[in-house]
Scaffold this active site. Structure first.
Site, short mmCIF file in Angstrom:
data_model
loop_
_atom_site.label_atom_id
_atom_site.label_comp_id
_atom_site.label_asym_id
_atom_site.label_seq_id
_atom_site.Cartn_x
_atom_site.Cartn_y
_atom_site.Cartn_z
N ASN A 45 0.88 -1.18 0.00
CA ASN A 45 0.00 0.00 0.00
C ASN A 45 0.91 1.23 0.00
OD1 ASN A 45 -1.78 2.05 0.51
ND2 ASN A 45 -2.40 1.33 2.55
N TRP A 46 0.97 1.90 -1.15
CA TRP A 46 1.87 3.05 -1.25
C TRP A 46 1.30 4.30 -0.59
CZ3 TRP A 46 4.74 3.36 -6.68
CH2 TRP A 46 5.62 2.29 -6.77
N LYS A 47 0.02 4.24 -0.18
CA LYS A 47 -0.62 5.40 0.46
C LYS A 47 -0.42 6.64 -0.42
CE LYS A 47 -0.12 3.06 4.85
NZ LYS A 47 0.01 3.14 6.29
N HIS A 89 -9.38 1.13 5.22
CA HIS A 89 -8.10 1.31 5.92
C HIS A 89 -8.31 2.26 7.09
CE1 HIS A 89 -3.98 2.41 6.77
NE2 HIS A 89 -3.62 1.35 6.09
N GLU A 112 -6.66 4.63 8.16
CA GLU A 112 -6.40 6.05 7.83
C GLU A 112 -7.61 6.67 7.15
OE1 GLU A 112 -2.72 5.35 5.80
OE2 GLU A 112 -1.75 4.88 7.72
N GLU A 142 -5.10 -4.95 10.61
CA GLU A 142 -4.09 -3.91 10.81
C GLU A 142 -4.37 -3.16 12.11
OE1 GLU A 142 -2.31 -2.88 6.63
OE2 GLU A 142 -3.70 -1.36 7.29
N GLY A 150 2.90 2.16 10.84
CA GLY A 150 3.91 3.21 10.71
C GLY A 150 4.62 3.55 12.01
N SER A 197 3.76 -2.23 10.29
CA SER A 197 5.20 -2.30 10.57
C SER A 197 5.83 -3.64 10.17
CB SER A 197 5.49 -1.98 12.04
OG SER A 197 5.11 -0.65 12.33
N GLY A 248 2.97 -1.17 4.21
CA GLY A 248 2.98 0.25 3.87
C GLY A 248 4.38 0.71 3.51
N GLY A 249 5.05 1.34 4.48
CA GLY A 249 6.36 1.96 4.24
C GLY A 249 7.37 1.06 3.54
O1 LIG Z 1 -1.11 0.65 6.85
C1 LIG Z 1 -0.36 -0.22 6.45
C2 LIG Z 1 -0.65 -0.95 5.20
O2 LIG Z 1 -1.92 -0.69 4.74
C3 LIG Z 1 0.86 -0.57 7.19
O3 LIG Z 1 1.73 0.48 7.10
P1 LIG Z 1 3.25 0.28 7.60
O4 LIG Z 1 3.75 -1.00 6.97
O5 LIG Z 1 3.97 1.51 7.08
O6 LIG Z 1 3.21 0.20 9.08
#
Ligand SMILES: O=C(CO)COP(=O)(O)O
Length: 253
Positions: free
Chosen positions: A9-11, A93, A95, A163, A169, A209, A230-231
């Site tokens: 997920n590149w957000k 998600h 967020e 999640e 993050g 994470s 994510g990251g």
């Molecule tokens: O929200 C995430 C994937 O959708 C997880 O993010 P991180 O891997 O950056 O913690």
């Protein structure tokens, strides 16, 4: 046997220059052993899908509207995602639940729209730190599952991603036992609601994470069928070892 899935997920990250990372992933992994998916921002979906043509790398969106079309300025429908070359979409998600006040009812309607458009809906659930500390994790997850997953769910069109909000993050992760408890709970709930056939075929991803250093330990947990990253999905050098850990788990199990 559920096929494992490594999803990135590149957000709100990435411009066209970053498609080089996607290209590197396509070169490094043939998708023979695990399914591969990158969800870039809307602006990159068409170019990403073109880049991945001929590779076993799927492209997905990070949200869609619940309606197929209409007067919804700034929104994108599931049909549009599909038309742009996406075959999946992340929904609910944390967020989006936090930034856009998305309720589980809204997430369910969006997932229904995704199914109608022929997209794989990756439906996210997860508890806040305060709910975990108050030992309400399973109540929260149970409520989110019942309200966010539409009746149209099958193993082919739905993935559930666990999640925990406090792990996203932050560099914090639940223990393997904590992840296992929630994934086993989700599996049981799915089997109760949809029957053993569908309930056992929906894939469950862990997200929060995930990185090269903890991936193998997480992938060994029961009912973890992959990760939503994510990251660490933004750079091929970071995501590739995670994919390799999942490939190794696929061979071992
Ligand atoms: O929200 C995430 C994937 O959708 C997880 O993010 P991180 O891997 O950056 O913690």
């Amino acid at each position: 046997m559920r096929r494992k899935l490594a999803a990135g997920n590149w957000k709100m990250n990435g411009t066209r220059a970053d498609l080089a990372e996607l290209e590197a992933l396509c070169t490094a992994h043939d998708g023979a052993d695990v399914d591969l998916l990158i969800c870039p921002p809307f602006t990159l979906i068409t170019a990403a899908a073109q880049l991945c043509d001929g590779h076993d790398m799927r492209i997905g969106g990070q949200d869609c509207h619940m309606a197929a079309s209409g007067a919804h300025t700034g929104d994108i429908s599931a049909e549009m995602l599909k038309d742009a070359g996406a075959s999946a979409v992340i929904l609910g998600h944390s967020e989006r639940r936090a930034d856009h006040a998305e309720t589980s009812d809204i997430v369910r309607a969006k997932a229904r729209a995704a199914h109608d458009a022929g997209l794989l809906a990756i439906i996210c659930v997860g508890e806040s730190l305060s709910k975990r500390e108050a030992q309400n994790t399973l109540d929260i997850i149970g409520g989110q599952l019942s309200s966010s997953i539409p009746d149209s769910a099958t193993g082919e069109n739905t993935v559930v991603a666990y999640e925990p909000c406090w792990a996203i993050g932050t560099g914090l992760t639940p223990t393997p036992d904590q992840i296992g408890d929630v994934h086993d709970f989700i599996r049981t709930r799915l089997e109760k609601r949809f029957g053993a056939g569908i309930g056992r075929s929906v894939r469950l991803l862990y997200g929060g994470s995930v990185k090269a250093g903890n991936a193998a330990e997480i992938f060994a947990v029961s009912n973890v069928d992959g990760a939503l990253v994510g990251g660490a999905s933004l750079k091929a050098d970071d995501f590739s070892p995670i994919i390799k850990a999942l490939e190794a788990e696929a061979h071992a199990s």
